[in-house]
Design a protein around this motif. Structure first.
Motif, PDB file in Angstrom:
ATOM      1  N   SER A   1      -1.536  -8.852  11.948  1.00  0.00           N
ATOM      2  CA  SER A   1      -1.340  -8.520  10.369  1.00  0.00           C
ATOM      3  C   SER A   1      -0.896  -9.551   9.337  1.00  0.00           C
TER       4      SER A   1
ATOM      5  N   ASP B   1      -3.159  -1.312   6.067  1.00  0.00           N
ATOM      6  CA  ASP B   1      -2.001  -0.358   6.283  1.00  0.00           C
ATOM      7  C   ASP B   1      -2.424   1.076   5.677  1.00  0.00           C
TER       8      ASP B   1
ATOM      9  N   GLU C   1      -0.949 -14.151   6.838  1.00  0.00           N
ATOM     10  CA  GLU C   1       0.028 -14.874   5.916  1.00  0.00           C
ATOM     11  C   GLU C   1      -0.878 -16.238   5.707  1.00  0.00           C
TER      12      GLU C   1
ATOM     13  N   PHE D   1      -4.099 -16.761   6.290  1.00  0.00           N
ATOM     14  CA  PHE D   1      -5.366 -16.547   5.491  1.00  0.00           C
ATOM     15  C   PHE D   1      -4.803 -16.264   4.136  1.00  0.00           C
ATOM     16  N   ASP D   2      -3.800 -15.653   3.897  1.00  0.00           N
ATOM     17  CA  ASP D   2      -3.434 -15.597   2.325  1.00  0.00           C
ATOM     18  C   ASP D   2      -3.047 -16.954   1.786  1.00  0.00           C
TER      19      ASP D   2
ATOM     20  N   GLU E   1       0.881  -1.176  -0.128  1.00  0.00           N
ATOM     21  CA  GLU E   1      -0.029   0.031  -0.010  1.00  0.00           C
ATOM     22  C   GLU E   1       0.708   1.185   0.278  1.00  0.00           C
TER      23      GLU E   1
ATOM     24  N   GLU F   1     -12.921 -14.577   4.355  1.00  0.00           N
ATOM     25  CA  GLU F   1     -14.182 -14.148   5.474  1.00  0.00           C
ATOM     26  C   GLU F   1     -15.499 -14.265   4.609  1.00  0.00           C
TER      27      GLU F   1
ATOM     28  N   HIS G   1       6.189   0.487  12.414  1.00  0.00           N
ATOM     29  CA  HIS G   1       4.919   0.038  11.620  1.00  0.00           C
ATOM     30  C   HIS G   1       3.861  -0.486  12.209  1.00  0.00           C
TER      31      HIS G   1
ATOM     32  N   HIS H   1       0.176   0.144  14.066  1.00  0.00           N
ATOM     33  CA  HIS H   1      -0.974  -0.674  13.951  1.00  0.00           C
ATOM     34  C   HIS H   1      -1.842  -0.559  15.234  1.00  0.00           C
TER      35      HIS H   1
ATOM     36  N   ASN I   1      -9.754  -6.533  10.750  1.00  0.00           N
ATOM     37  CA  ASN I   1     -10.868  -5.878  10.009  1.00  0.00           C
ATOM     38  C   ASN I   1     -11.952  -6.969   9.728  1.00  0.00           C
TER      39      ASN I   1
HETATM   40  O1  KG4 Z   1      -1.896  -4.642   8.430  1.00  0.00           O
HETATM   41  P1  KG4 Z   1      -2.008  -5.158   6.974  1.00  0.00           P
HETATM   42  O2  KG4 Z   1      -2.709  -4.184   6.053  1.00  0.00           O
HETATM   43  O3  KG4 Z   1      -0.465  -5.452   6.434  1.00  0.00           O
HETATM   44  C1  KG4 Z   1       0.727  -5.850   7.097  1.00  0.00           C
HETATM   45  O4  KG4 Z   1       1.269  -5.153   8.029  1.00  0.00           O
HETATM   46  O5  KG4 Z   1       0.740  -6.992   6.824  1.00  0.00           O
HETATM   47  O6  KG4 Z   1      -2.616  -6.692   6.879  1.00  0.00           O
HETATM   48  C2  KG4 Z   1      -2.553  -7.540   5.997  1.00  0.00           C
HETATM   49  C3  KG4 Z   1      -3.264  -8.747   6.029  1.00  0.00           C
HETATM   50  C4  KG4 Z   1      -3.364  -9.650   4.996  1.00  0.00           C
HETATM   51  O7  KG4 Z   1      -2.891 -11.053   5.245  1.00  0.00           O
HETATM   52  C5  KG4 Z   1      -4.738  -9.675   4.768  1.00  0.00           C
HETATM   53  O8  KG4 Z   1      -5.266 -10.975   4.116  1.00  0.00           O
HETATM   54  C6  KG4 Z   1      -5.512  -9.739   5.996  1.00  0.00           C
HETATM   55  O9  KG4 Z   1      -4.418  -8.599   6.730  1.00  0.00           O
HETATM   56  N1  KG4 Z   1      -6.702  -9.225   6.083  1.00  0.00           N
HETATM   57  C7  KG4 Z   1      -7.431 -10.104   6.675  1.00  0.00           C
HETATM   58  C8  KG4 Z   1      -8.863  -9.509   6.350  1.00  0.00           C
HETATM   59  N2  KG4 Z   1      -8.669  -8.243   5.758  1.00  0.00           N
HETATM   60  C9  KG4 Z   1      -7.374  -8.150   5.618  1.00  0.00           C
HETATM   61  N3  KG4 Z   1      -7.750 -11.135   7.312  1.00  0.00           N
HETATM   62  C10 KG4 Z   1      -8.954 -11.724   7.682  1.00  0.00           C
HETATM   63  N4  KG4 Z   1     -10.160 -11.333   7.542  1.00  0.00           N
HETATM   64  C11 KG4 Z   1     -10.127  -9.941   6.816  1.00  0.00           C
HETATM   65  N5  KG4 Z   1     -11.351  -9.609   6.644  1.00  0.00           N
END
Ligand code: KG4
Ligand code: ZN
Length: 335
Positions: free
Chosen positions: A134, A303, A162, A164-165, A12, A182, A110, A114, A277
């Motif tokens: 995150s 972010d 990670e 989740f991804d 981002e 989700e 960072h 958060h 979120n």
């Molecule tokens: O905090 P962030 O924007 O970036 C980091 O600092 O890593 O987090 C991104 C992470 C991603 O792995 C994304 O899949 C997860 O947050 N994420 C979620 C949701 N929205 C974003 N995980 C579960 N449920 C969500 N609704």
């Protein structure tokens, strides 16, 4: 004091203008779409996109806030943790602006930012149990006061976002996977498959998500798992996999954080990072927590640069001086 925040730790590109640490005049976030079909963030592509996007995003943030660059008093930038190349772009952008405008600049953590996003506009009873969830981090910290933290639990392998991804990628869903899982989970049965997050011997507040991820791998690919075989489940089954995985991952965070809050005498919980979120996570805390739980305001879970500008204000008040121009990006810093 008007602070310009700059965020470029991952995928981002964000700029924000914040007054006195908590009044957000603008917060602009440009998410890089390029990674969606690639299964995850490609670092080199992320850096290139930051280079292309940082100036338009800055211009939009200034315009929305109705301020000029000359009116900015301090430039705050995320110095890490994050991807080295991505951090380099944001940090050098901030240094260039600071040098050109003859303004101070400050590097902000960072992860701390958060947590700050949930503290920014609300009175939180301290000590609070901070829950960082995150894409890159999963940690529990006792927050004694802003800037005073005690790490009491962290992941031993993958971060929850990670996981989740990666599970989303296994189910052929685009990156970022969290929101996709989700959505799918809403239509699935969370009790269909028995999946569990890892427990670490003698470290009750640490996390492990890699076994959970492998559990999903075998579930969806069966005996072909390690040969890169095709999915052997139906579209309907996918919903139950997503729901069962999400239940295991989120309940692990909720129960460990509530146990840590009790163990360390915390009066509240503060949740931050992209996974905060998730609406199901909020329901779970509502169901199980007797302590108040504080969340980032809308738009500040993922972010963003408002949390960087906000925390930068306090960091600068403490230090009373600009960071040096030889400040390096710090891909792996603790709090
Ligand atoms: O905090 P962030 O924007 O970036 C980091 O600092 O890593 O987090 C991104 C992470 C991603 O792995 C994304 O899949 C997860 O947050 N994420 C979620 C949701 N929205 C974003 N995980 C579960 N449920 C969500 N609704
Ligand atoms: Zn983040």
């Amino acid at each position: 004091m008007l602070v310009l925040g700059i965020e470029s730790t991952c995928d981002e590109t964000a700029c924000a203008v914040v007054r006195d640490g908590n009044t957000i005049l603008s917060s602009i976030v440009a998410s890089q779409e390029v990674h969606a079909s690639l299964g995850g963030v490609v670092p080199e592509l992320a850096s290139r996109h930051h280079v292309e996007t940082c100036i338009p995003v800055l211009e939009e943030a200034l315009k929305k806030a109705q301020v000029t660059l000359q009116e900015i008093d301090l430039i705050a930038v995320a110095k890490g943790p994050g991807l080295l190349g991505a951090l380099l772009v944001g940090l050098n952008f901030a240094k260039g602006l600071a040098l050109g405008l003859n303004k101070p600049f400050i590097g902000v953590n960072h992860i701390e930012a958060h947590l700050y996003s949930a503290l920014m506009q609300q009175e939180v009873p301290m000590p609070a149990l901070g829950v960082v969830i995150s894409g890159g981090h999963t940690a529990l910290l006792v927050i004694h006061a802003l800037g005073h933290y005690q790490l009491v639990g962290e992941t031993q392998d993958d971060a929850i976002g990670e996981a989740f991804d990666k599970v989303a990628s296994l189910l052929n869903l685009p990156y970022p996977g969290g929101p996709e899982i989700e959505t799918l989970a809403k239509e699935g049965n969370p009790h269909r498959f028995s999946l569990k997050a890892g427990q670490i011997k003698k470290r009750p507040h640490d996390f492990s998500f890699s076994g959970l991820k492998t559990g999903v791998l075998y579930l969806v690919k069966g005996q072909n798992a390690l040969k890169g075989g095709a999915l052997h489940i139906s579209e309907e089954d996918k919903k139950d996999v997503a729901a069962s995985f999400q239940k295991a991952a989120l309940e692990d965070v909720v129960f460990k954080s509530l146990s840590a809050a009790t163990a360390y005498g915390c009066k509240s919980l503060v949740v931050g990072g992209g996974v905060s979120n998730n609406q199901r996570l909020r329901e779970l805390y509502q169901e199980h927590s007797s302590l108040p739980v504080f969340w980032p305001p809308k738009g500040l879970s993922l972010d963003n640069a408002a949390m960087i500008a906000g925390l930068g204000y306090w960091d600068y008040l403490k230090k009373q001086k600009s960071d040096p121009f030889d400040l390096e990006p710090l891909p792996r810093i603790p709090l």
